[in-house]
Design a protein around this motif. Structure first.
Motif, PDB file in Angstrom:
ATOM      1  N   HIS A 107       0.606  -1.227  -0.043  1.00 11.92           N
ATOM      2  CA  HIS A 107       0.086   0.138   0.114  1.00 11.92           C
ATOM      3  C   HIS A 107       0.843   1.254   0.164  1.00 11.92           C
ATOM      4  O   HIS A 107       0.408   2.391   0.126  1.00 11.92           O
ATOM      5  CB  HIS A 107      -0.898  -0.025   1.325  1.00 11.92           C
ATOM      6  N   ASN A 108       2.159   1.153  -0.246  1.00 12.31           N
ATOM      7  CA  ASN A 108       2.877   2.359  -0.221  1.00 12.31           C
ATOM      8  C   ASN A 108       3.297   2.925  -1.559  1.00 12.31           C
ATOM      9  O   ASN A 108       3.735   3.881  -1.716  1.00 12.31           O
ATOM     10  CB  ASN A 108       4.215   2.182   0.547  1.00 12.31           C
ATOM     11  N   ASP A 109       2.770   1.903  -2.461  1.00 14.47           N
ATOM     12  CA  ASP A 109       3.038   2.402  -3.820  1.00 14.47           C
ATOM     13  C   ASP A 109       2.351   3.652  -4.254  1.00 14.47           C
ATOM     14  O   ASP A 109       2.713   4.345  -5.289  1.00 14.47           O
ATOM     15  CB  ASP A 109       2.519   1.264  -4.847  1.00 14.47           C
ATOM     16  N   GLU A 113       4.333   7.139  -7.355  1.00 12.05           N
ATOM     17  CA  GLU A 113       3.223   6.762  -8.290  1.00 12.05           C
ATOM     18  C   GLU A 113       3.995   6.679  -9.852  1.00 12.05           C
ATOM     19  O   GLU A 113       3.453   6.032 -10.733  1.00 12.05           O
ATOM     20  CB  GLU A 113       2.379   8.198  -8.602  1.00 12.05           C
ATOM     21  N   SER A 114       5.216   7.421  -9.898  1.00 12.47           N
ATOM     22  CA  SER A 114       5.781   7.370 -11.148  1.00 12.47           C
ATOM     23  C   SER A 114       6.973   6.092 -10.939  1.00 12.47           C
ATOM     24  O   SER A 114       7.273   5.551 -12.269  1.00 12.47           O
ATOM     25  CB  SER A 114       6.754   8.504 -11.473  1.00 12.47           C
ATOM     26  N   GLY A 115       7.212   5.613  -9.805  1.00 11.67           N
ATOM     27  CA  GLY A 115       7.957   4.277  -9.901  1.00 11.67           C
ATOM     28  C   GLY A 115       9.453   4.450  -9.874  1.00 11.67           C
ATOM     29  O   GLY A 115      10.233   3.612  -9.676  1.00 11.67           O
ATOM     30  N   ILE A 137      11.280  -7.247  -6.051  1.00 16.05           N
ATOM     31  CA  ILE A 137      10.973  -6.064  -6.454  1.00 16.05           C
ATOM     32  C   ILE A 137      10.704  -5.626  -7.788  1.00 16.05           C
ATOM     33  O   ILE A 137       9.652  -5.055  -8.331  1.00 16.05           O
ATOM     34  CB  ILE A 137      12.216  -5.051  -6.036  1.00 16.05           C
ATOM     35  N   THR A 138      11.254  -6.482  -8.760  1.00 19.44           N
ATOM     36  CA  THR A 138      10.984  -6.608 -10.083  1.00 19.44           C
ATOM     37  C   THR A 138       9.491  -7.187 -10.476  1.00 19.44           C
ATOM     38  O   THR A 138       8.854  -6.445 -11.275  1.00 19.44           O
ATOM     39  CB  THR A 138      11.857  -7.488 -11.038  1.00 19.44           C
ATOM     40  N   LYS A 139       9.122  -8.058  -9.611  1.00 17.30           N
ATOM     41  CA  LYS A 139       7.865  -8.745  -9.630  1.00 17.30           C
ATOM     42  C   LYS A 139       6.559  -7.520  -9.401  1.00 17.30           C
ATOM     43  O   LYS A 139       5.734  -7.547  -9.952  1.00 17.30           O
ATOM     44  CB  LYS A 139       7.396  -9.918  -8.989  1.00 17.30           C
ATOM     45  N   ARG A 140       7.077  -6.820  -8.304  1.00 16.20           N
ATOM     46  CA  ARG A 140       6.218  -5.980  -7.858  1.00 16.20           C
ATOM     47  C   ARG A 140       5.898  -4.772  -8.926  1.00 16.20           C
ATOM     48  O   ARG A 140       4.864  -4.242  -9.060  1.00 16.20           O
ATOM     49  CB  ARG A 140       6.677  -5.313  -6.656  1.00 16.20           C
ATOM     50  N   LEU A 144       2.704  -3.435 -10.659  1.00 15.60           N
ATOM     51  CA  LEU A 144       1.999  -2.138 -10.664  1.00 15.60           C
ATOM     52  C   LEU A 144       2.524  -1.205 -12.092  1.00 15.60           C
ATOM     53  O   LEU A 144       1.787  -0.396 -11.836  1.00 15.60           O
ATOM     54  CB  LEU A 144       3.056  -1.361  -9.435  1.00 15.60           C
ATOM     55  N   GLY A 145       2.821  -1.937 -12.907  1.00 20.66           N
ATOM     56  CA  GLY A 145       2.973  -1.211 -14.022  1.00 20.66           C
ATOM     57  C   GLY A 145       4.276  -0.199 -14.357  1.00 20.66           C
ATOM     58  O   GLY A 145       4.065   0.505 -15.381  1.00 20.66           O
ATOM     59  N   PHE A 146       5.284  -0.435 -13.622  1.00 20.30           N
ATOM     60  CA  PHE A 146       6.362   0.365 -13.597  1.00 20.30           C
ATOM     61  C   PHE A 146       7.405  -0.446 -14.368  1.00 20.30           C
ATOM     62  O   PHE A 146       7.456  -1.444 -14.501  1.00 20.30           O
ATOM     63  CB  PHE A 146       7.341   0.495 -12.071  1.00 20.30           C
ATOM     64  N   GLU A 147       7.737   0.371 -15.396  1.00 14.37           N
ATOM     65  CA  GLU A 147       8.726   0.059 -16.415  1.00 14.37           C
ATOM     66  C   GLU A 147      10.184  -0.110 -15.820  1.00 14.37           C
ATOM     67  O   GLU A 147      10.655   0.806 -15.209  1.00 14.37           O
ATOM     68  CB  GLU A 147       8.915   0.745 -17.634  1.00 14.37           C
ATOM     69  N   THR A 148      10.686  -1.275 -15.946  1.00 18.32           N
ATOM     70  CA  THR A 148      12.338  -1.369 -15.561  1.00 18.32           C
ATOM     71  C   THR A 148      13.112  -1.980 -16.721  1.00 18.32           C
ATOM     72  O   THR A 148      12.702  -2.870 -17.321  1.00 18.32           O
ATOM     73  CB  THR A 148      12.441  -2.573 -14.233  1.00 18.32           C
ATOM     74  N   ASP A 149      14.376  -1.311 -16.902  1.00 18.17           N
ATOM     75  CA  ASP A 149      15.150  -2.004 -17.833  1.00 18.17           C
ATOM     76  C   ASP A 149      16.175  -2.525 -17.342  1.00 18.17           C
ATOM     77  O   ASP A 149      17.271  -3.077 -17.973  1.00 18.17           O
ATOM     78  CB  ASP A 149      15.721  -0.666 -18.546  1.00 18.17           C
ATOM     79  N   LEU A 150      15.938  -3.006 -16.127  1.00 12.83           N
ATOM     80  CA  LEU A 150      17.282  -3.940 -15.322  1.00 12.83           C
ATOM     81  C   LEU A 150      16.565  -5.301 -15.241  1.00 12.83           C
ATOM     82  O   LEU A 150      15.395  -5.416 -15.001  1.00 12.83           O
ATOM     83  CB  LEU A 150      17.436  -3.255 -14.095  1.00 12.83           C
ATOM     84  N   GLU A 151      17.325  -6.206 -15.268  1.00 12.22           N
ATOM     85  CA  GLU A 151      17.123  -7.786 -15.020  1.00 12.22           C
ATOM     86  C   GLU A 151      17.636  -8.232 -13.542  1.00 12.22           C
ATOM     87  O   GLU A 151      18.432  -7.653 -12.806  1.00 12.22           O
ATOM     88  CB  GLU A 151      17.751  -8.510 -15.880  1.00 12.22           C
TER      89      GLU A 151
END
Length: 154
Positions: A107-109, A113-115, A137-140, A144-151
């Motif tokens: 619930h702290n997302d 809001e921007s990730g 964290i990657t799964k979270r 939440l729809g945050f794009e990550t370019d990290l693996e």
């Protein structure tokens, strides 16, 4: 993230505070009414104030308390993000993780809001090779729809 200091006073959050205040004041009044009937005319300030006036002032007080508390939380998370971002830039990844980990709790997302905080946390975790938590964290972030370019794994 600097707008988080004032985000607690946005139109949506003020409306949340008002709804919360109305609910709390109404429930409080509903629980106090039977006590007032039982005690009769000897019940405190209600001798001179109607229940509607008491309810109105109760709403006002709860609105101020709820809104200020929520604004304080936004300011706290903005402060944590600033400290975490500064620690990350200085290469102090363990301190960055301590500051940014708060955003990964349930619930702290709402406060990220921007990730940005999630992405910085993920990068710090990968720098210190904390792969199991980085995967979480990657799964979270994906959920939440945050794009990550990290693996999560090298």
């Amino acid at each position: 993230m600097s707008s988080s200091y004032l985000r607690g006073f946005s139109k949506e959050n003020l409306l949340r505070g008002l709804v919360g205040a109305i609910v709390v004041a109404t429930v409080t009044l509903l629980f106090l009414m039977p006590i007032e009937f039982l005690l009769g005319a000897n019940f405190g300030p209600s001798e001179s104030l109607s229940p509607l006036v008491i309810w109105f002032f109760s709403v006002a007080i709860w609105f101020v308390l709820i809104t200020l508390f929520h604004a304080m939380l936004h300011a706290f998370f903005a402060f944590l993000f600033a400290r975490g971002e500064k620690a990350f830039e200085q290469g102090n990844y363990s301190r960055a993780i301590r500051c940014l980990r708060w955003f990964a709790f349930g619930h702290n997302d709402h406060y990220d809001e921007s990730g940005e905080a999630h992405r910085a946390l993920l990068a710090a975790l990968l720098h210190l090779k904390h792969y199991p938590e980085a995967e979480r964290i990657t799964k979270r972030c994906e959920r939440l729809g945050f794009e990550t370019d990290l693996e999560a794994k090298d």
